[in-house]
Design a protein around this motif. Structure first.
Motif, short mmCIF file in Angstrom:
data_model
loop_
_atom_site.label_atom_id
_atom_site.label_comp_id
_atom_site.label_asym_id
_atom_site.label_seq_id
_atom_site.Cartn_x
_atom_site.Cartn_y
_atom_site.Cartn_z
N GLY A 45 -1.69 -4.60 -12.78
CA GLY A 45 -0.62 -5.38 -13.40
C GLY A 45 0.38 -5.95 -12.44
N GLY A 46 0.34 -5.57 -11.13
CA GLY A 46 1.31 -6.12 -10.21
C GLY A 46 1.07 -7.59 -9.95
N ARG A 47 2.14 -8.35 -9.74
CA ARG A 47 2.02 -9.77 -9.46
C ARG A 47 3.04 -10.16 -8.39
NH1 ARG A 47 -1.97 -8.94 -11.58
NH2 ARG A 47 -3.05 -10.03 -13.26
N VAL A 48 2.83 -11.33 -7.82
CA VAL A 48 3.67 -11.81 -6.72
C VAL A 48 4.54 -12.97 -7.18
CG1 VAL A 48 3.67 -12.70 -4.36
CG2 VAL A 48 1.82 -11.18 -5.11
N VAL A 49 5.83 -12.90 -6.86
CA VAL A 49 6.74 -14.03 -7.01
C VAL A 49 6.93 -14.62 -5.62
CG1 VAL A 49 9.05 -14.78 -7.65
CG2 VAL A 49 7.94 -12.97 -8.96
N ALA A 50 6.42 -15.82 -5.41
CA ALA A 50 6.47 -16.47 -4.10
C ALA A 50 7.82 -17.17 -3.94
CB ALA A 50 5.33 -17.47 -3.96
N VAL A 51 8.54 -16.81 -2.88
CA VAL A 51 9.82 -17.44 -2.56
C VAL A 51 9.59 -18.42 -1.43
CG1 VAL A 51 12.18 -17.07 -1.75
CG2 VAL A 51 11.10 -15.39 -3.28
N VAL A 52 9.88 -19.70 -1.69
CA VAL A 52 9.55 -20.74 -0.72
C VAL A 52 10.75 -21.64 -0.46
CG1 VAL A 52 7.11 -20.75 -1.35
CG2 VAL A 52 8.69 -22.30 -2.52
N GLY A 53 10.70 -22.30 0.70
CA GLY A 53 11.63 -23.37 1.01
C GLY A 53 10.93 -24.68 0.68
N ALA A 91 0.83 -1.21 0.00
CA ALA A 91 0.00 0.00 0.00
C ALA A 91 0.86 1.25 0.00
CB ALA A 91 -0.92 -0.01 1.22
N ARG A 92 2.01 1.19 0.66
CA ARG A 92 2.87 2.37 0.77
C ARG A 92 3.66 2.64 -0.51
NH1 ARG A 92 5.04 0.71 4.91
NH2 ARG A 92 7.15 0.13 4.37
N PHE A 93 4.23 1.59 -1.09
CA PHE A 93 5.11 1.79 -2.25
C PHE A 93 4.40 1.63 -3.59
CE2 PHE A 93 8.22 0.21 1.02
CZ PHE A 93 8.90 1.42 1.15
N ARG A 94 3.24 0.93 -3.62
CA ARG A 94 2.49 0.68 -4.85
C ARG A 94 3.38 0.04 -5.93
NH1 ARG A 94 -0.60 6.01 -6.45
NH2 ARG A 94 1.48 6.87 -6.20
N PRO A 95 3.99 -1.10 -5.63
CA PRO A 95 4.92 -1.73 -6.58
C PRO A 95 4.20 -2.36 -7.76
CG PRO A 95 4.54 -3.20 -4.75
CD PRO A 95 3.83 -1.92 -4.40
N ASP A 96 4.95 -2.61 -8.82
CA ASP A 96 4.43 -3.34 -9.98
C ASP A 96 4.50 -4.85 -9.74
OD1 ASP A 96 3.99 -1.10 -11.96
OD2 ASP A 96 6.09 -0.76 -11.46
N ALA A 97 5.43 -5.29 -8.92
CA ALA A 97 5.57 -6.71 -8.60
C ALA A 97 6.19 -6.84 -7.22
CB ALA A 97 6.43 -7.43 -9.64
N VAL A 98 5.97 -7.99 -6.60
CA VAL A 98 6.50 -8.26 -5.27
C VAL A 98 7.24 -9.59 -5.29
CG1 VAL A 98 5.97 -8.62 -2.83
CG2 VAL A 98 4.58 -7.04 -4.18
N VAL A 99 8.47 -9.60 -4.78
CA VAL A 99 9.20 -10.84 -4.53
C VAL A 99 9.00 -11.14 -3.05
CG1 VAL A 99 11.43 -12.01 -4.59
CG2 VAL A 99 10.87 -10.30 -6.33
N LEU A 100 8.15 -12.12 -2.75
CA LEU A 100 7.64 -12.33 -1.39
C LEU A 100 8.24 -13.58 -0.75
CD1 LEU A 100 5.62 -11.56 0.86
CD2 LEU A 100 3.89 -12.90 -0.39
N ASP A 101 9.05 -13.39 0.27
CA ASP A 101 9.64 -14.50 1.02
C ASP A 101 8.59 -15.12 1.94
OD1 ASP A 101 11.27 -16.24 2.44
OD2 ASP A 101 11.96 -14.65 3.81
N LEU A 102 8.23 -16.36 1.66
CA LEU A 102 7.25 -17.07 2.47
C LEU A 102 7.89 -18.20 3.28
CD1 LEU A 102 4.44 -17.34 -0.24
CD2 LEU A 102 4.46 -15.81 1.74
N SER A 103 9.21 -18.26 3.25
CA SER A 103 9.91 -19.41 3.82
C SER A 103 9.90 -19.43 5.34
CB SER A 103 11.36 -19.46 3.32
OG SER A 103 12.08 -18.32 3.78
N THR A 104 9.59 -18.29 5.99
CA THR A 104 9.64 -18.26 7.45
C THR A 104 8.27 -18.06 8.08
OG1 THR A 104 10.07 -15.87 7.47
CG2 THR A 104 11.99 -17.34 7.42
#
Length: 226
Positions: A83-91, A47-60
């Motif tokens: 148009g923003g989308r999420v890249v889910a980073v997982v372990g 909400a603060r930065f209004r990014p086009d995409a997010v690389v989201l660490d879900l590993s923890t």
């Protein structure tokens, strides 16, 4: 690797060292990057930065699907173009659970090329292809074909000259120090000195002639006028 065209990527990563590596990698490709170190703060950061995409660490996190959905919802709801989308980073993760984390996923550990490909894919999926042509006055750069046209004349550039000009053209009006250009274009640990930037700027100006939009900001560095 596909380059960015100034799109903003929010990196949510619990490890500061990994976050910094991701920031440098994506910045070098032409993306703008913001970093959030707390996974729980990801929706507010969207909400603060209004990014086009997010690389989201879900590993923890113990609730990866819930956090993923909250971030994806924040992207959809945010002001500005869609148009923003999420890249889910997982372990290590249950395959059944992974199916709930969208089409763009990175398994830890991953390298810079995998990160850039995932972000570029997420942006394409979200309708943000990036700008193939960059223009500044009489200058036209085709970032896919890596060609340069100056007032209708093809200009032959070396790979580094093109990368330097492309980086400046993706950030018009912004002043960069020599050190910032070294890190973003040559990369950390390249071993080049600030004089290297001056030499390449001089070469670009000589090749572009009167069309050159590169300006010297005395005592600071360089900028490109749009």
């Amino acid at each position: 690797m596909a380059g960015g065209a100034g799109e903003l990527v929010l990196v949510v990563e619990h490890d500061p060292a990994v976050a910094e590596l991701q920031r440098r990698c994506l910045t070098r490709e032409g993306y703008r990057v913001e970093v959030e170190l707390e996974a729980s703060g990801a929706p507010d950061a969207v909400a603060r930065f209004r990014p086009d995409a997010v690389v989201l660490d879900l590993s923890t996190t113990t609730t990866p699907v819930d956090l993923y959905r909250r971030v994806a919802s924040a992207l959809v709801a945010r002001p500005g173009p869609p148009g923003g989308r999420v890249v889910a980073v997982v372990g290590p993760i249950d395959p059944a659970l992974a199916r709930n984390l969208g089409a763009h996923r990175l398994d830890r550990p991953f390298g810079p090329r995998a990160l850039v490909r995932a972000v570029a894919g997420a942006l394409r999926h979200g309708g943000s292809e990036g700008t193939r042509e960059l223009r500044a006055g009489g200058l036209v750069l085709d970032t896919a074909a890596r060609t340069c046209d100056a007032d209708g004349t093809d200009v032959t550039l070396t790979a580094t000259e093109f990368d330097l000009l492309r980086y400046l053209a993706r950030n018009p009006g912004r002043v960069f120090t020599r050190e910032q250009l070294l890190e973003s274009v040559w990369g950390p640990g390249a071993g080049a000195g600030s004089r290297t930037v001056d030499v390449h700027i001089a070469q670009l100006r000589a090749k572009l002639g009167d069309v050159s939009p590169i300006r010297t900001v005395r005592g600071v560095g360089y900028r490109l006028d749009a």
